[in-house]
Design an enzyme around this catalytic site. Structure first.
Site, PDB file in Angstrom:
ATOM      1  CB  CYS A  76     -11.023  -2.021   0.433  1.00  0.00           C
ATOM      2  SG  CYS A  76     -10.418  -1.511  -0.968  1.00  0.00           S
ATOM      3  CD  GLU A 112      -5.424  -5.627  -1.076  1.00  0.00           C
ATOM      4  OE1 GLU A 112      -4.762  -4.610  -1.167  1.00  0.00           O
ATOM      5  OE2 GLU A 112      -6.367  -5.764  -0.517  1.00  0.00           O
ATOM      6  CB  CYS A 128      -5.230  -1.153  -1.764  1.00  0.00           C
ATOM      7  SG  CYS A 128      -6.354  -0.446  -0.887  1.00  0.00           S
ATOM      8  CG  ASN A 135      -0.371  -0.049   2.414  1.00  0.00           C
ATOM      9  OD1 ASN A 135       0.495  -0.800   2.613  1.00  0.00           O
ATOM     10  ND2 ASN A 135      -1.036   0.302   3.576  1.00  0.00           N
ATOM     11  CB  ILE A 136       1.739   3.618  -2.278  1.00  0.00           C
ATOM     12  CG1 ILE A 136       2.534   2.416  -2.798  1.00  0.00           C
ATOM     13  CG2 ILE A 136       2.491   4.786  -2.329  1.00  0.00           C
ATOM     14  CD1 ILE A 136       2.820   2.164  -4.024  1.00  0.00           C
ATOM     15  CD  GLU A 137      -1.651   4.919   4.703  1.00  0.00           C
ATOM     16  OE1 GLU A 137      -0.831   5.606   5.183  1.00  0.00           O
ATOM     17  OE2 GLU A 137      -2.284   3.802   5.016  1.00  0.00           O
ATOM     18  CB  CYS A 151      -8.880  -4.317  -3.582  1.00  0.00           C
ATOM     19  SG  CYS A 151      -7.708  -2.911  -3.196  1.00  0.00           S
TER      20      CYS A 151
HETATM   21  N1  THU Z   1      -5.305  -1.327   2.474  1.00  0.00           N
HETATM   22  C1  THU Z   1      -4.624  -2.197   1.463  1.00  0.00           C
HETATM   23  O1  THU Z   1      -3.779  -2.098   1.216  1.00  0.00           O
HETATM   24  N2  THU Z   1      -5.684  -3.224   0.866  1.00  0.00           N
HETATM   25  C2  THU Z   1      -6.847  -3.496   1.702  1.00  0.00           C
HETATM   26  O2  THU Z   1      -7.365  -4.198   1.054  1.00  0.00           O
HETATM   27  C3  THU Z   1      -7.164  -2.731   2.937  1.00  0.00           C
HETATM   28  C4  THU Z   1      -6.865  -1.332   2.844  1.00  0.00           C
HETATM   29  C5  THU Z   1      -4.495  -0.194   2.976  1.00  0.00           C
HETATM   30  C6  THU Z   1      -5.043   1.169   2.505  1.00  0.00           C
HETATM   31  C7  THU Z   1      -4.334   2.008   3.657  1.00  0.00           C
HETATM   32  O3  THU Z   1      -2.818   2.384   3.246  1.00  0.00           O
HETATM   33  C8  THU Z   1      -4.516   1.173   4.782  1.00  0.00           C
HETATM   34  O4  THU Z   1      -4.428  -0.194   4.164  1.00  0.00           O
HETATM   35  C9  THU Z   1      -5.530   1.570   5.800  1.00  0.00           C
HETATM   36  O5  THU Z   1      -6.735   1.562   5.221  1.00  0.00           O
END
Ligand code: THU
Length: 134
Positions: A88, A57, A55, A44-46, A91
């Site tokens: 989520c 995936e 996310c 994941n890359i915020e 995804c």
């Molecule tokens: N996140 C994912 O990378 N995959 C998911 O299926 C659920 C959420 C990440 C997004 C965000 O960076 C962090 O988890 C919290 O939501």
């Protein structure tokens, strides 16, 4: 699967360790295998503008698709907590574009516990392009 579950899990963990998650502190990693055996990983890359977060995936899927691999056979998703990952909704919809109903989805926690699902189990009644042909 051309690589075993353990190897795929460890690739997902390695990807998870690259997560850029300073806002949620929730690190996620994914590793997928394409129909012809190629492996792609993602984290994941915020972003300070939270809604731009990608996310894990989707990172892995977009890497595969951008390299020409559009058929995903298996994906494993792991996070750094003791609670199993749950992709989520966004995804799951992106996964549905590139995975068949019987593709394998492994949802894992940081302690190497994982459960195997078929894609259709995690996204029943998926919307697809076929719905627009009617
Ligand atoms: N996140 C994912 O990378 N995959 C998911 O299926 C659920 C959420 C990440 C997004 C965000 O960076 C962090 O988890 C919290 O939501």
């Amino acid at each position: 699967m051309t690589i075993d579950e353990k190897t795929l899990f460890s690739k997902a963990i390695t990807a998870m360790n690259q997560a850029y998650a300073p806002y949620s502190n929730y690190s996620v990693g994914a590793a997928l295998v394409t129909e012809d055996g190629s492996v792609y990983t993602g984290c994941n890359i915020e972003n300070a503008s939270y809604g731009l977060t990608n996310c894990a995936e989707r990172t892995a899927i977009f890497k595969a698709v951008s390299e020409g691999y559009k058929q995903i056979k298996t994906i494993i998703i792991v996070n750094a907590t003791s609670e199993m990952s749950k992709p989520c909704g966004a995804c799951r919809q992106v996964m549905s574009e590139f995975m068949g109903p019987d593709s394998q989805v492994y949802l894992a926690d940081k302690d190497n516990n994982f459960k195997e699902y078929t894609f259709k189990e995690i996204l029943p009644l998926a919307f697809s392009d076929k719905d627009m042909d009617k």
